[in-house]
Design a protein around this motif. Structure first.
Motif, PDB file in Angstrom:
ATOM      1  N   THR A 160     -15.498 -12.160 -13.211  1.00  0.00           N
ATOM      2  CA  THR A 160     -14.052 -11.936 -13.252  1.00  0.00           C
ATOM      3  C   THR A 160     -13.523 -11.982 -11.834  1.00  0.00           C
ATOM      4  O   THR A 160     -13.691 -11.043 -11.058  1.00  0.00           O
ATOM      5  N   VAL A 161     -12.896 -13.108 -11.486  1.00  0.00           N
ATOM      6  CA  VAL A 161     -12.348 -13.259 -10.136  1.00  0.00           C
ATOM      7  C   VAL A 161     -10.897 -13.682 -10.224  1.00  0.00           C
ATOM      8  O   VAL A 161     -10.444 -14.188 -11.249  1.00  0.00           O
ATOM      9  N   PHE A 162     -10.147 -13.494  -9.146  1.00  0.00           N
ATOM     10  CA  PHE A 162      -8.732 -13.826  -9.142  1.00  0.00           C
ATOM     11  C   PHE A 162      -8.506 -15.331  -9.152  1.00  0.00           C
ATOM     12  O   PHE A 162      -9.232 -16.097  -8.526  1.00  0.00           O
ATOM     13  N   SER A 163      -7.473 -15.754  -9.897  1.00  0.00           N
ATOM     14  CA  SER A 163      -7.013 -17.145  -9.815  1.00  0.00           C
ATOM     15  C   SER A 163      -6.036 -17.228  -8.636  1.00  0.00           C
ATOM     16  O   SER A 163      -5.574 -16.205  -8.139  1.00  0.00           O
ATOM     17  N   PRO A 164      -5.693 -18.440  -8.209  1.00  0.00           N
ATOM     18  CA  PRO A 164      -4.801 -18.572  -7.045  1.00  0.00           C
ATOM     19  C   PRO A 164      -3.466 -17.858  -7.212  1.00  0.00           C
ATOM     20  O   PRO A 164      -2.886 -17.395  -6.243  1.00  0.00           O
ATOM     21  N   ASP A 165      -2.993 -17.765  -8.465  1.00  0.00           N
ATOM     22  CA  ASP A 165      -1.695 -17.107  -8.642  1.00  0.00           C
ATOM     23  C   ASP A 165      -1.836 -15.644  -9.041  1.00  0.00           C
ATOM     24  O   ASP A 165      -0.932 -15.063  -9.641  1.00  0.00           O
ATOM     25  N   GLY A 166      -2.958 -15.045  -8.713  1.00  0.00           N
ATOM     26  CA  GLY A 166      -3.100 -13.592  -8.855  1.00  0.00           C
ATOM     27  C   GLY A 166      -3.443 -13.107 -10.248  1.00  0.00           C
ATOM     28  O   GLY A 166      -3.301 -11.918 -10.534  1.00  0.00           O
ATOM     29  N   HIS A 167      -3.912 -13.988 -11.124  1.00  0.00           N
ATOM     30  CA  HIS A 167      -4.307 -13.537 -12.467  1.00  0.00           C
ATOM     31  C   HIS A 167      -5.810 -13.338 -12.539  1.00  0.00           C
ATOM     32  O   HIS A 167      -6.566 -14.036 -11.874  1.00  0.00           O
ATOM     33  N   LEU A 168      -6.209 -12.388 -13.351  1.00  0.00           N
ATOM     34  CA  LEU A 168      -7.632 -12.258 -13.686  1.00  0.00           C
ATOM     35  C   LEU A 168      -7.797 -12.952 -15.031  1.00  0.00           C
ATOM     36  O   LEU A 168      -7.529 -12.375 -16.089  1.00  0.00           O
ATOM     37  N   LEU A 169      -8.194 -14.196 -14.957  1.00  0.00           N
ATOM     38  CA  LEU A 169      -8.186 -14.986 -16.185  1.00  0.00           C
ATOM     39  C   LEU A 169      -9.143 -14.452 -17.245  1.00  0.00           C
ATOM     40  O   LEU A 169      -8.827 -14.454 -18.435  1.00  0.00           O
ATOM     41  N   GLN A 170     -10.291 -13.937 -16.823  1.00  0.00           N
ATOM     42  CA  GLN A 170     -11.245 -13.403 -17.800  1.00  0.00           C
ATOM     43  C   GLN A 170     -10.628 -12.252 -18.585  1.00  0.00           C
ATOM     44  O   GLN A 170     -10.865 -12.093 -19.779  1.00  0.00           O
ATOM     45  N   VAL A 171      -9.839 -11.447 -17.888  1.00  0.00           N
ATOM     46  CA  VAL A 171      -9.172 -10.336 -18.578  1.00  0.00           C
ATOM     47  C   VAL A 171      -8.155 -10.878 -19.572  1.00  0.00           C
ATOM     48  O   VAL A 171      -8.059 -10.411 -20.715  1.00  0.00           O
ATOM     49  N   GLU A 172      -7.413 -11.882 -19.142  1.00  0.00           N
ATOM     50  CA  GLU A 172      -6.412 -12.450 -20.051  1.00  0.00           C
ATOM     51  C   GLU A 172      -7.061 -13.139 -21.235  1.00  0.00           C
ATOM     52  O   GLU A 172      -6.574 -13.069 -22.365  1.00  0.00           O
ATOM     53  N   TYR A 173      -8.195 -13.791 -20.993  1.00  0.00           N
ATOM     54  CA  TYR A 173      -8.916 -14.404 -22.108  1.00  0.00           C
ATOM     55  C   TYR A 173      -9.434 -13.341 -23.067  1.00  0.00           C
ATOM     56  O   TYR A 173      -9.454 -13.541 -24.282  1.00  0.00           O
ATOM     57  N   SER A 174      -9.877 -12.204 -22.512  1.00  0.00           N
ATOM     58  CA  SER A 174     -10.357 -11.164 -23.446  1.00  0.00           C
ATOM     59  C   SER A 174      -9.201 -10.601 -24.261  1.00  0.00           C
ATOM     60  O   SER A 174      -9.380 -10.201 -25.407  1.00  0.00           O
ATOM     61  N   MET A 175      -7.992 -10.613 -23.689  1.00  0.00           N
ATOM     62  CA  MET A 175      -6.839 -10.193 -24.494  1.00  0.00           C
ATOM     63  C   MET A 175      -6.588 -11.171 -25.628  1.00  0.00           C
ATOM     64  O   MET A 175      -6.092 -10.793 -26.696  1.00  0.00           O
ATOM     65  N   GLU A 176      -6.925 -12.443 -25.416  1.00  0.00           N
ATOM     66  CA  GLU A 176      -6.870 -13.422 -26.507  1.00  0.00           C
ATOM     67  C   GLU A 176      -7.842 -13.036 -27.617  1.00  0.00           C
ATOM     68  O   GLU A 176      -7.526 -13.146 -28.810  1.00  0.00           O
ATOM     69  N   ALA A 177      -9.018 -12.586 -27.197  1.00  0.00           N
ATOM     70  CA  ALA A 177     -10.009 -12.162 -28.199  1.00  0.00           C
ATOM     71  C   ALA A 177      -9.463 -11.003 -29.021  1.00  0.00           C
ATOM     72  O   ALA A 177      -9.697 -10.898 -30.226  1.00  0.00           O
ATOM     73  N   ILE A 193      -1.977  -3.139 -32.093  1.00  0.00           N
ATOM     74  CA  ILE A 193      -2.906  -3.991 -31.342  1.00  0.00           C
ATOM     75  C   ILE A 193      -3.560  -4.945 -32.326  1.00  0.00           C
ATOM     76  O   ILE A 193      -3.687  -4.666 -33.512  1.00  0.00           O
ATOM     77  N   GLY A 194      -3.940  -6.099 -31.799  1.00  0.00           N
ATOM     78  CA  GLY A 194      -4.650  -7.075 -32.624  1.00  0.00           C
ATOM     79  C   GLY A 194      -3.717  -7.873 -33.508  1.00  0.00           C
ATOM     80  O   GLY A 194      -2.588  -7.468 -33.784  1.00  0.00           O
ATOM     81  N   GLY A 195      -4.195  -9.006 -33.955  1.00  0.00           N
ATOM     82  CA  GLY A 195      -3.395  -9.843 -34.849  1.00  0.00           C
ATOM     83  C   GLY A 195      -2.414 -10.704 -34.072  1.00  0.00           C
ATOM     84  O   GLY A 195      -2.027 -10.372 -32.951  1.00  0.00           O
ATOM     85  N   ASN A 196      -1.986 -11.817 -34.693  1.00  0.00           N
ATOM     86  CA  ASN A 196      -1.092 -12.744 -33.998  1.00  0.00           C
ATOM     87  C   ASN A 196       0.313 -12.213 -33.847  1.00  0.00           C
ATOM     88  O   ASN A 196       1.069 -12.673 -32.996  1.00  0.00           O
ATOM     89  N   ASN A 197       0.679 -11.283 -34.705  1.00  0.00           N
ATOM     90  CA  ASN A 197       2.077 -10.852 -34.748  1.00  0.00           C
ATOM     91  C   ASN A 197       2.319  -9.542 -34.039  1.00  0.00           C
ATOM     92  O   ASN A 197       3.332  -8.890 -34.276  1.00  0.00           O
ATOM     93  N   ALA A 198       1.427  -9.155 -33.152  1.00  0.00           N
ATOM     94  CA  ALA A 198       1.555  -7.846 -32.522  1.00  0.00           C
ATOM     95  C   ALA A 198       2.914  -7.681 -31.855  1.00  0.00           C
ATOM     96  O   ALA A 198       3.552  -6.630 -31.949  1.00  0.00           O
TER      97      ALA A 198
END
Lengths: 247, 201
Positions: A8-25, A162-167
């Motif tokens: 989990t490392v920072f992207s150039p624009d300051g996002h932690l992409l792994q964290v955001e991907y886990s939010m997709e999960a 939390i969870g589901g597409n319609n949160a």
């Protein structure tokens, strides 16, 4: 042998992409609604259809952490199991050392701290789950609702999904419909109403748990949930019929 | 010097313990509760130095709680609880022993049977119909052996405990005025009687 390469490392624009991907999960997980009432907290979870040959009694989304603490999650079940076990041990450890029950805030903070640690350690990925945790508030033993997410934050909510597409749309729905000091029946009704927006109607697709002041918790029976669903359906129909003459 | 006695009867187990917290010639406290509740339907009467009693019983009871939470819906049998205790005592024996001897009584809801186990600080474990720990063994085992029979009812079992306590109070050099008696049956663990209220205030 420890891993020292961070995932989990920072992207150039300051996002932690792994964290955001886990939010997709988390979004792919089934929905959980939590409502804070006057003297209770209601947790309602969506029960997704299971395979015919699978015994659905072994699929659970609402877990006891402690005598007075209950946790529901959205996201990767296997990850949830690990966190739930850690917080169960911590709750007993707290009781052994402090000779007192841990507060909801303490346990939510504990879960969140673990989730954060896994965003800042070599060789590991974040937990793909968000949790809704309900437990007692120390001074008056009233149940309160906390949420944690894959980033490792924890916060207290009056009502949350939390969870589901319609949160997101469900959250807006709750913002409109929520009022303070709901009694238990009204809180259950609101939770079921929110879930009905995302699940096929019927008690078989929902599981509802109520935690009351003092720590008594109850999993509502299917018949109780079904009657709440029926009442809501009738109200919906009545509201629709009222609109028709106006046209 | 602690007294713990236990009798199993048809529908439950009774455990009695004296309430003194003493060392050498000094009594620190005379309202100590030495029968620790472990789960909803089991309790363990313990004897030994107070530090070990507290550490051991609290450690066991919290771990049993954790087990029941982890394995939702499962209640550990009394036999399993007793074996867990014995294992902890045996492992600690060659490291830092718990000088705790115990009588563990429980009621299994699944089989509807009560059971009583004798455990001592060396890692002994034995299922017994009645038992005692400490000097009390020398005074009470003969009485209990004489009076005990299969399928006692609660009153008869309490009577045996009463006879055992009476024997101690007549013949044992150390005066033990306060006894706490707990009953474990289908409804759980309850205090039957106590010499002094264990509550702090």
């Amino acid at each position: 042998m420890s891993y020292d390469r961070a995932i989990t490392v920072f992207s150039p624009d300051g996002h932690l992409l792994q964290v955001e991907y886990s939010m997709e999960a988390v979004r792919r997980g089934s929905t959980v609604v939590g409502i804070q009432g006057k003297d209770c907290v209601v947790l309602a979870v969506e029960k997704r259809a299971t395979a015919k040959l699978q015994d659905d009694r072994t699929i659970r989304k609402i877990f006891s952490i402690d005598d007075s603490t209950v946790l529901a999650f959205a996201g990767l079940t296997a990850d949830a199991r690990v966190l739930i076990d850690r917080v169960r041990v911590e709750a007993q450890s707290y009781r052994l050392i402090m000779e007192d029950a841990p507060s909801a805030e303490y346990l939510a903070r504990f879960v969140a701290e673990i989730q954060q640690k896994y965003t800042q350690r070599g060789g590991v990925r974040p937990f793909g789950i968000a949790t809704l945790l309900t437990g007692l508030d120390p001074p008056n033993q009233r149940p309160v609702l906390y949420q944690t997410d894959p980033a490792g934050t924890h916060s207290r909510w009056k009502a949350q999904v939390i969870g589901g597409n319609n949160a997101k749309s469900l959250r807006e729905f709750l913002e409109k419909q929520y009022t303070a000091d709901l009694d238990e029946a009204a809180a259950v009704k609101l939770a079921v109403q929110a879930l009905m927006e995302v699940v096929d109607s019927g008690a078989k697709t929902m599981e509802v748990c109520v935690v009351r002041t003092g720590g008594k918790r109850e999993m509502l029976s299917e018949s109780v949930v079904q009657s709440t669903v029926q009442v809501l359906e009738q109200e919906q129909q009545a509201a629709q019929q009222q609109q028709q003459p106006a046209e | 010097m602690d007294t713990v006695i236990g009798v199993q009867y048809k529908d439950g187990v009774i455990i009695a313990a004296d309430q003194a917290n003493a060392r050498s010639i000094l009594i620190y406290q005379s309202n100590l509760d030495k029968i620790k509740q472990l789960t909803s339907h089991s309790a363990m009467g313990v004897s030994g130095p107070n530090c070990d009693l507290v550490q051991f019983t609290e450690y066991i009871s919290k771990n049993l709680q954790l087990y029941e939470l982890r394995h939702e819906g499962t209640k550990l049998s009394t036999k399993a609880q007793a074996n867990f205790c014995r294992n902890e005592l045996a492992v600690a024996l060659r490291k830092g022993p718990y000088q705790v001897s115990a009588l563990l009584g429980g009621f299994d809801l699944t089989t509807q049977k009560p059971s009583l186990y004798y455990l001592d600080y060396m890692g002994t474990l034995q299922k017994v119909p009645f038992g005692a720990q400490g000097y009390a063994q020398y005074f009470t085992l003969s009485t209990m052996d004489r009076e005990y029979r299969e399928n006692l009812d609660e009153t008869a079992a309490l009577d045996i405990i009463g006879k055992a306590i009476h024997e101690l109070q007549s013949r044992f050099l150390i005066k033990q005025n306060n006894f706490i008696i707990k009953v474990i049956d289908q409804d759980g663990v309850r205090v039957h009687s106590q010499g002094a209220d264990p509550a702090d205030t």
